[in-house]
Every structure is written in C-alpha cells, then in structure tokens.
Enzyme design. Structure first.
Site: not given
Ligand code: MOS
Length: 745
Positions: A245, A473, A516, A636, A640, A644, A707-708, A711
């Site tokens: 995306g 994804g 997340a 987490l 993955t 990322q 925290k994500g 990006e």
C-alpha cells in the site's frame, strides 16, 4: 481482569513466520481482484488526455457497438450523486474524486469515462475506442511559476499547525558564527506496490459490498455510503489481502466509487483493476517539494537557529500538504526555530500519503543541511548531532515518552566502522571507485487511534480473534496472532486471527505506522477480557479444581489454567467450557489513546549509515551497504520488524537514487508510467542492509509499548545517501534523485 502472566515462552517478539505465508506462496491468498464473484463484469477507465479544460464531446458510438460492451458511462450519462464529487468527510476517507459529475478536466489521466464489458479484454478494447475532444486551457505544470494555494486551507495531518516559531530566529541567525542556507528539492513520486488498486463492487438491492485493496476499509465504508446516499450499515468492505500500500490505498480513489456506480447502472457486479499505467495520475503520489533550510551555529557546534520552509505541489481539486518541516520542530535542540508550509496548485492529480509522508522528504532536506553544517564546522556529523541532542521536545517542552537515539548513534557507528572514516571528501578510494560514508538521523512519530477487537475461546480450546483492520503485507495477521496468543495463554498455532472486513470490530486506517499500537492494544484487551471471563467461570465452578481461587492467582499456559501457588490444581479452557454450557466464550474490547499524547512527545528514532561507491570516470553510483539502528519500543515479531525496517531503507534507496515521475511540461502527461522506466530498486540495487534495534522499553506510548515501524526506515536514509555521495565525490546533490548526470555535471 487478571494480570497473571503465562509462564510459557512469550510469542511476542519471536521471529515467527507469517501465519499467511503458506497461503501466499501457494496462491491460496485471495487478493481483491481474485475474489470469486459470480457474473462479474469488467470495467476499464477512460482517462483524459489533456491536463486542463472542459470536455467538448465524447464519442462513444464505436465503443458501444464493440464486442462484449455492456455500457459506456461518461459525464453525459453518469448517474448524478447526492454530494457530487465531495462527500462531507475529512481525509484520509474524504478525498475529492473524479466521478464524472461534470465535464471539467483538472489533470491529465483523470477518469472521464468507464467502459463495462463481459471480459477485461472487451472492456480494454472498448475503452480504446472512446474519443474525447476538449476545450483545453493552458495547464499550470511548473511549480516555480504556479500560484500559491491559500495557505490557511492546506493543513498537516493531526494536530500539527502549518507554521511554528520558537525563540527569535533572526537573533539566532545574527548571533551565529557559521551559517548554512540551501534549497533542497524532491520530485513527484508514484506508488508502485506489487498489486495495483483493484475493486469488485456488488449490489444487492440497496446494499453494497466492495472487495477492495484497501488500507482503510472503515473509511471506505463511510465514503461509499455518503457517495451513494445510503446508510453506512448498508456498505460492507472486504480486504483480506493487500499486495502493498505505502499510503496509496489509505484513501479510496475514484475507481472504487466508479465500480460501484457502474455495478448499479448495469445491474451486475463490476470489477476494476487499475493498470500499472493508471497508477500514475488518478490515485495519488508523493508531491514535489521545494524546501529551504537555514541553519546557524556557534563554532563549537551549538545550533542557534533552524529555519525550514517547505512548499509542496497540490492539485486544483484539493489542498493536500506534504508536511516536510514538522520533523524539524522536534529533532534538534536549537532555541530559535521557525517552520512553515506553503502549497502551489498545479494541474496534476491530488497527491497523497507515501511512506513517511513529510518525514521522508523533510529529513532529506534537514539531514542534508545538518551534514553541510557539520562540514562547515569541521565537525564529525555524529558529534554535531550529539551537541544538539534534544533531551526533551524542543518545540513543546514535553518529555519524550522514550528516546534511544544516543544508543542508536553509538551502535550504528560501531557496526558501520564509522571511526575508520576519513572526513575529507574524495579521500577514501578503492581502485577507480570513490568511496563515501554518510549518516543521518531517522525519526517517525508514534501514532495511535481508537480501535476495537473481539476474542472468542472455542469449546475445543482454540481461539478466534477478529478486528477489521488491514494487512498490507506488513505482517498484521502474524503479529496480532502473537499478541492474542500471549494474552490468552495459548500457543499461536491455536489462535486464528482474522481481519479485513467491516463486519468485524472497527479499527483505524493502516497508515501512520499505527496498526500495531492501535489494533494490537485492542486485540490484547479483548483477549485478556475473554481469558478473564473463563478464569471467573472456573473460580465459580463447583467442579473446577480452581473453585474459589483468587483471579490474580490463576495463570494460563498452553490453554491450561493453574494456580501460581499450587500448580497441581489445574483446569483447561476446553473443560471449563464443556462444564458450563459448551458454548464459545467471547469478549469485545474498545480501546483508545489516553492522555499520553498531551503529556509526552512520542517518536521512534534511529541512526542510518550508508556507503556509496562512485565510479570516478562514469559517476555510476552503487550502494554496497547500509546500517540502520532503531529505537522503536517493543518489537512484536523480530522477523517482520526486520523486514519492515529493511523495506523502509530500500524504499529510501529508491527515493534517493532512482524514483522520479516525469511529466511532460506542456501536456502534463506521465512520461515514465511503467516499471521499465519508473525505476524502483531491484535486487541489484540493494546489497547489504544491516538493520537492528536497540532494546527500548516505553511504558507510556501505549499498553504494548510499540512505536510503529512501517515508515521510520524511509526517513534519514535519503540524506545518509546524499551525504555519502558528497563524501565520495565532493559534489553536494540537493535535488533528488541523485542520478549520475547530476554527479557528473
Ligand atoms: Mo503510510 S504513507 O501512513 O500508509
């Protein structure tokens, strides 16, 4: 609710393989265009071939007679919509779409017609037969001469203001002993996920189902309901798998509503699969930016002033702002700082979110300027950054919820071998290659939105957990399985996590790296709630060995409940359910952020180091290695997460070195609208990428402490590469992408 911990090895953090991996590699994962919908017709968009003006005439007669064509919709016969092209919604859901409600053309590539046929090939052939003529006007395509849009209308997302000021910038610059001021520019970029946008629209009476490749199914549900003037409960959006995306699917674009419009018009389901070429134009992109940065510093490296002015391009349709200067507000401890954003209007499709929107382009400018200042000061770029390290948010004065940037600089420098760098440009060589080492700071805000989830423990002791959400994804299916497993005290193999359907509990858009934190918190809460229900059932159950126990004393491990004080007393989920009616036990949870965002400044940080090799004669640039070290709270899933962060860096290599959507300056036509000419990094462009995280416990940012990570990898990296190119060649490239012609010029 019990806080008893499960004693088994936690699932959270483990490098677990994707739970949907097998489905994906065997073709069992159904993407939106592959959903088995009966009697589906195929539609192809006809797009404008002028950038501005009015449609004079559309000749559809040949298309209407073409084999298999069922209908041809144009502004002349398209059904009128209750709100035209602008339902009353804010972005990301509320975008101004091109839905054939008038005859105006605002950009080249705008949808102006739709051909519906029995097969894709017939629809494509029919679309090629539609002839449009225009009353064209002179298009504005040059950012340099384009008019400013009213700056009070464009607005950064969230609560960030358009402009900020702190201290006294003029005084800060006046008192500086060294000043650096330059302009940095970034090009228009186009999202190219593996899976282009695709939608199937199905009407049953006044009920609409959309199978859509979407980052935000609930926003799409609202938008579709308002577009067609039907109640939201009449709309269902399903998005089980998304093939990438990067922000492009965070808003619903025209084709989604056109598919629904056509399906209603022809009385059967309609599918639209956007072609690769149509990714360029009608579905957003990263806007061009012109960023001016001025820095002032004392000779010891103390920053006295930072100014960051960003101008980005938007369309005639919307005031879409790329918030480039927001990052400059919080990154360094200069007492005097000003930031501002402006918009210019050009005749292109409206831009949108693209991986780290604002931060990616903004850190290119800021972190390039920081490197230029470090050279001007004869300081090491890490030492310069440490000299201006922000111990709290310099704009708001708030404490950071956590910040491990110092550790990231240290670990990254160590891994990269930064100490062996000789500072002088062109001083490191290997044969005919000039070697450059550059670094930059990475950062991305930690977002979270309200989210809900439902968890159910089944009579066989397995669990079923659901939340609307989306998996782009990135691994949402997998990490949510892990979060649920730990909260339920079950191994992940006995947890089935489902997402991608607006009939499931409501969740936010998967944008801003917030899934997340948002959905994970809800999944955790729902899982703990259902576990607690069963624990209480056991405590109240005369036949349970746990009867009368205190809830806090009950631990759950592998689906087995036992007493922490006496492990011989145990029961199981399955047995408790069997003795208590045999029905699945369910709990739903709705979670939302608390006051933490008011109290703390919440961001992830990182340090990224890049090596480039530049051919001394040909200026060919290679990127043999990148080292990125990040502080991103709790991880987490180690596998993955690594993907990322690595993917973000690869995205940055594309942005720094390759990607640029080229527009014909007279017609506004996209000149490189395919993957042969719009270059994204391929394996040969990506060599060693070494990513790691520093341990970071953040108990403030959200209950999971995440925290994500979607990006941040695409921040800092473009500047690290530009800084490395300067170090290699002595040539400062301030205009992305850094192509060899610019290095040779
Ligand atoms: Mo991301 S650009 O916020 O989908």
């Amino acid at each position: 609710m019990s806080d008893a911990k499960s004693s088994a090895a936690p699932s959270i953090g483990a490098p677990m393989n994707r739970v949907d991996g097998r489905l994906k590699v065997t073709g069992g994962a159904r993407y939106s265009a592959e959903m088995p919908v009966k009697n589906v017709a195929h539609a192809v968009m006809v797009t404008s071939t002028t950038a501005k003006g009015r449609i004079a005439r559309m000749d559809t007669s040949a298309a209407e007679k073409a084999p298999g064509v069922i209908a041809v919709l144009t502004p002349a016969n398209a059904p009128k919509l209750p709100h035209g092209t602008k339902p009353p919604l804010e972005p990301p859901a509320g975008r101004v779409l091109s839905l054939m409600q008038d005859d105006l053309v605002h950009y080249n590539g705008q949808p102006i017609g739709l051909v519906v046929a029995d097969t894709l090939e017939h629809a494509q052939a029919g679309a090629a037969l539609v002839r449009a003529t225009y009353v064209s006007e002179k298009a504005q395509l040059d950012m340099a001469t384009a008019p400013l849009a009213p700056s009070d209308k464009g607005k950064p997302p969230g609560k960030e203001p358009v402009s900020t000021t702190r201290g006294d910038l003029a005084a800060g610059l006046a008192h500086a002993e060294v000043r650096v001021a330059h302009t940095y520019t970034t090009p228009f970029e186009t999202h190219n996920p593996m899976e282009p946008h695709a939608t199937i629209a199905v009407w049953e009476g006044e009920h609409l189902t959309l199978y859509d490749s979407s980052q935000g199914i609930f926003g799409e549900k609202k938008l579709a309901a308002q577009t067609f003037g039907i109640p939201a409960e009449n709309v269902r959006v399903i998005s089980y798998f998304v093939g990438g995306g990067f922000g492009s699917k965070g808003s619903s674009w025209s084709h989604v509503m056109l598919a629904a419009m056509a399906a209603r018009a022809v009385g059967r389901p309609v599918k639209i699969s956007i072609s690769r070429r149509q990714m360029f134009g009608p579905v957003g992109g990263r806007p061009r930016t012109i960023q001016k940065i001025a820095l002032g510093a004392k000779k010891d490296g103390t920053l006295t002033a930072i100014r960051h002015d960003s101008t980005s391009a938007t369309s005639e349709l919307e005031d879409w702002m790329e918030p480039c200067a927001v990052v400059t507000r919080m990154l360094y401890a200069s007492p005097n700082a000003e930031t501002d954003h402006k918009l210019v209007r050009i005749n292109m499709g409206t831009p949108t979110f693209m991986r780290a929107p604002g931060e990616a382009s903004g850190t290119f400018a800021l972190e390039s300027a920081m490197d230029e200042m470090a050279y001007a000061l004869h300081m090491d770029p890490i030492a310069f950054r440490l000299k201006n390290y922000a111990e709290q948010d310099p704009q708001t004065g708030k404490a950071f919820s956590s910040k491990s940037l110092r550790e990231c600089y240290a670990a990254g420098a160590e891994k990269f071998g930064w100490a062996k760098r000789s500072a002088e440009p062109r001083s490191m060589r290997d044969g005919n290659s000039l070697i450059g080492w550059g670094m930059a700071t990475a950062t991305y805000p930690s977002h979270r939105s309200p989210s809900s989830a439902v968890a159910r423990i089944l009579p066989d002791g397995r669990a079923w957990v659901r939340a609307g959400s989306q998996d782009l994804g990135t691994g949402t299916y997998t990490v949510m399985t892990q979060v649920a497993a730990d909260a339920l005290g079950l191994p992940p193999e006995r947890v089935r996590f489902e997402l991608g359907d607006t009939e499931m509990p409501e969740t936010p858009v998967s944008g801003g790296s917030q899934t997340a934190a948002s959905v994970g918190t809800a999944v955790n809460a729902a899982s703990l709630a259902v576990r607690s229900k069963i624990v209480l059932m056991a405590i109240a159950d005369a036949q349970s060995p746990l009867r009368g126990a205190r809830e806090e004393d009950v631990q759950v491990d592998d689906g087995k409940l036992s007493l922490a004080s006496d492990a011989t007393k145990s029961d199981t989920y399955g047995a408790i359910i069997a003795r208590n009616g045999g029905q699945a036990v369910e709990a739903e949870a709705s979670t939302k952020p608390g006051a933490e965002a008011e109290e703390f400044s919440m961001h992830a940080f990182g340090a990224v180091f890049a090596e480039v090799r530049v051919d001394r004669d040909l200026a060919q640039i290679r990127v043999p290695r990148v080292v990125g070290v990040y502080g991103v709270g709790k991880v987490l899933n180690a596998k993955t997460a690594r993907s990322q962060l690595m993917g973000g860096i690869i995205y940055g290599i594309g942005m720094a070195m390759l990607e640029e959507t080229q527009i014909d300056p007279r017609l506004g036509r996209y000149m490189n609208a395919d993957l042969a000419e719009y270059h994204v990094p391929v394996n040969a462009d990506v060599q060693v990428i070494d990513v790691s995280v520093v341990p970071e416990i953040d108990t403030r940012v959200n209950p999971l402490g995440v925290k994500g990570i979607g990006e941040i990898g695409n921040t800092g990296i473009t500047a690290a590469l530009a800084n490395a190119v300067y170090h290699a060649t002595g040539k400062r490239i301030r205009d992305l992408p850094i192509t060899l012609d610019k290095v040779m010029a």
